[in-house]
Design a protein around this motif. Structure first.
Motif, short mmCIF file in Angstrom:
data_model
loop_
_atom_site.label_atom_id
_atom_site.label_comp_id
_atom_site.label_asym_id
_atom_site.label_seq_id
_atom_site.Cartn_x
_atom_site.Cartn_y
_atom_site.Cartn_z
N ARG B 106 17.60 3.15 43.26
CA ARG B 106 17.90 3.92 42.05
C ARG B 106 19.40 3.98 41.76
O ARG B 106 19.83 3.78 40.62
CB ARG B 106 17.34 5.33 42.18
N GLU B 110 21.29 2.59 38.37
CA GLU B 110 22.12 3.52 37.59
C GLU B 110 23.52 2.94 37.35
O GLU B 110 24.01 2.90 36.22
CB GLU B 110 22.28 4.81 38.40
N VAL B 210 16.11 6.45 34.38
CA VAL B 210 16.42 6.14 35.78
C VAL B 210 16.96 7.39 36.45
O VAL B 210 16.53 7.77 37.55
CB VAL B 210 17.45 4.99 35.86
N GLY B 213 14.57 9.85 37.45
CA GLY B 213 13.65 9.42 38.51
C GLY B 213 12.28 9.01 38.02
O GLY B 213 11.33 8.94 38.80
N ASP B 216 10.96 5.84 39.80
CA ASP B 216 10.59 6.06 41.20
C ASP B 216 9.20 6.68 41.27
O ASP B 216 8.37 6.32 42.11
CB ASP B 216 11.61 6.99 41.87
N TYR B 221 10.15 -0.61 38.67
CA TYR B 221 11.21 -0.57 37.67
C TYR B 221 10.99 -1.65 36.60
O TYR B 221 11.93 -2.26 36.13
CB TYR B 221 12.57 -0.78 38.35
#
Lengths: 145, 248
Positions: B106, B110, B210, B213, B216, B221
């Motif tokens: 993640r 980002e 993203v 979250g 996730d 993704y």
């Protein structure tokens, strides 16, 4: 970092996960360098054309052809590597690439059309032989300061 | 490439699985981009047709020779090469964002999405400057025997052939060029700029998702991959806009 492929749906068995990070980074670096170098060559040829302006018509046309081919090479690298089209199933690649072949006819036909228009206009549809020399427009007294 | 085992002899079109081994959303993004390529292609080819039908067309090196902060210095192709490199670099950061997404990292997604968005905004800033420069910058043009000031807009074009020997206030005087030039230039670069703008908005939404979250939670993704396809397409189109307007 997981070793299992991450799948978006049950119907898919393919996950574009790169088993080897180092190999992937190497490819990205290579493609970046190729794209940059091609762009620099294109700029160089563009400047060469600028300095040749008024020179040989054939040479300029040749350089333009080279620049077009270099641009197509850039397009190939972007789609094949950055967009990962090269990693897809062959049938899928064909459904994208084959329709684009229409552009071959499209470009030839329409540029020919444009050229034909120019000739028809210049010759009044063949009834008039044009002067090849350009003439200077008239300047009224007082315009020059 | 990690590929789960598929029994030998499985027919791709036999049902129960995606025939292209690809999610519906991703396949449709590809077909959307293909149709968008035809839209851009049609615009560029109509520009080419008009250009081929004209006896004179302005030399791009004469029109696009300014660089912010360098005043009237003659720097052909310099600014547009900066714009080209900004787009290439933002495309590279997008590739890296998609890659980090495959690795379920993640923080990495980002970081690279942030740089991609920044690259997109930088490109839009450059384009805004270039348009402003063309629309507000006037040049001396001989119209009906009188020297006038003319800017590059959709209805005026000061980039016709120069009048030999005529100077006005220390500047060379030109003649009006083909009017279609401005319409095609602003129309096509504007359509591309609108794609960049919508790409930045899409990337911004992805960046926020993203950070929250969302991907996730979803377990993959793939949305970053689809946004990435769109962003790369913007770069791909620029290759041809750059070729048709600035190089040839």
């Amino acid at each position: 970092m997981s070793t299992q492929p991450v799948l978006a749906s049950d119907e898919i068995s393919f996950a574009p996960q790169h088993a080897d990070n180092a190999a992937f980074m190497k490819t990205v670096k290579k493609v970046t360098i190729i794209l940059s170098v091609i762009t620099i060559i294109e700029l160089g040829l563009g400047l060469l054309m600028y300095n040749l302006s008024g020179g040989s018509h054939l040479a300029v046309l040749l350089i333009k052809g080279v620049v077009v081919i270099l641009s197509l090479a850039k397009a190939f690298y972007i789609t094949a590597y950055f967009m990962h089209l090269g990693d897809e199933i062959r049938n899928f690649i064909m459904t994208i690439i084959v329709p684009l072949a229409l552009f071959i006819w499209f470009i030839i036909a329409f540029l020919y059309e444009g050229d034909s228009w120019r000739n028809l206009r210049n010759t009044r549809a063949g009834s008039y032989k044009p002067k090849t020399e350009q003439t200077v427009p008239a300047v009224k007294p007082g315009a020059e300061k | 490439m990690a590929t789960a085992a598929i029994p030998a002899g499985t027919k791709w079109w036999g049902g129960g699985k995606s025939p292209f081994n690809m999610s519906y959303g991703k396949a449709m993004m590809w077909y959307f981009l293909m149709s968008d390529a035809f839209t851009f292609g049609a615009f560029l080819i109509s520009y080419g047709t008009t250009r081929f039908s004209a006896n004179y067309w302005p030399d791009p090196n004469r029109v696009f020779n300014a660089f912010p902060g360098f005043g009237h210095a003659n720097l052909p192709l310099a600014f547009v090469s900066l714009m080209t490199f900004i787009l290439i670099i933002s495309s590279v950061t997008m590739v890296l964002a998609v890659h980090e997404g495959h690795n379920m990292n993640r923080k990495g997604v980002e970081k690279y999405m942030f740089w991609t968005i920044l690259g997109g905004l930088a490109f839009l800033g450059c384009q805004a400057w270039e348009w402003t420069h063309l629309i507000t910058g006037t040049h001396h043009v001989l119209v009906d025997g009188v020297v006038k000031e003319m800017a590059t807009t959709v209805s005026t074009n000061p980039w016709g052939p120069l009048v030999p020997g005529l100077m006005h206030d220390g500047h060379e005087v030109g003649t009006p060029g083909p009017v279609a030039f401005g319409g095609f230039f602003f129309g096509i670069t504007g359509f591309h700029g609108f794609h960049v703008l919508s790409g930045v908005v899409i990337n911004l939404i992805m960046y926020i998702k993203v950070r929250l979250g969302h991907f996730d939670q979803r377990g993959h993704y793939e949305m970053i991959e689809k946004a990435g396809l769109y962003w790369h397409f913007v770069d791909l189109v620029w290759v041809f806009v750059f070729l048709c307007f600035y190089l040839v």
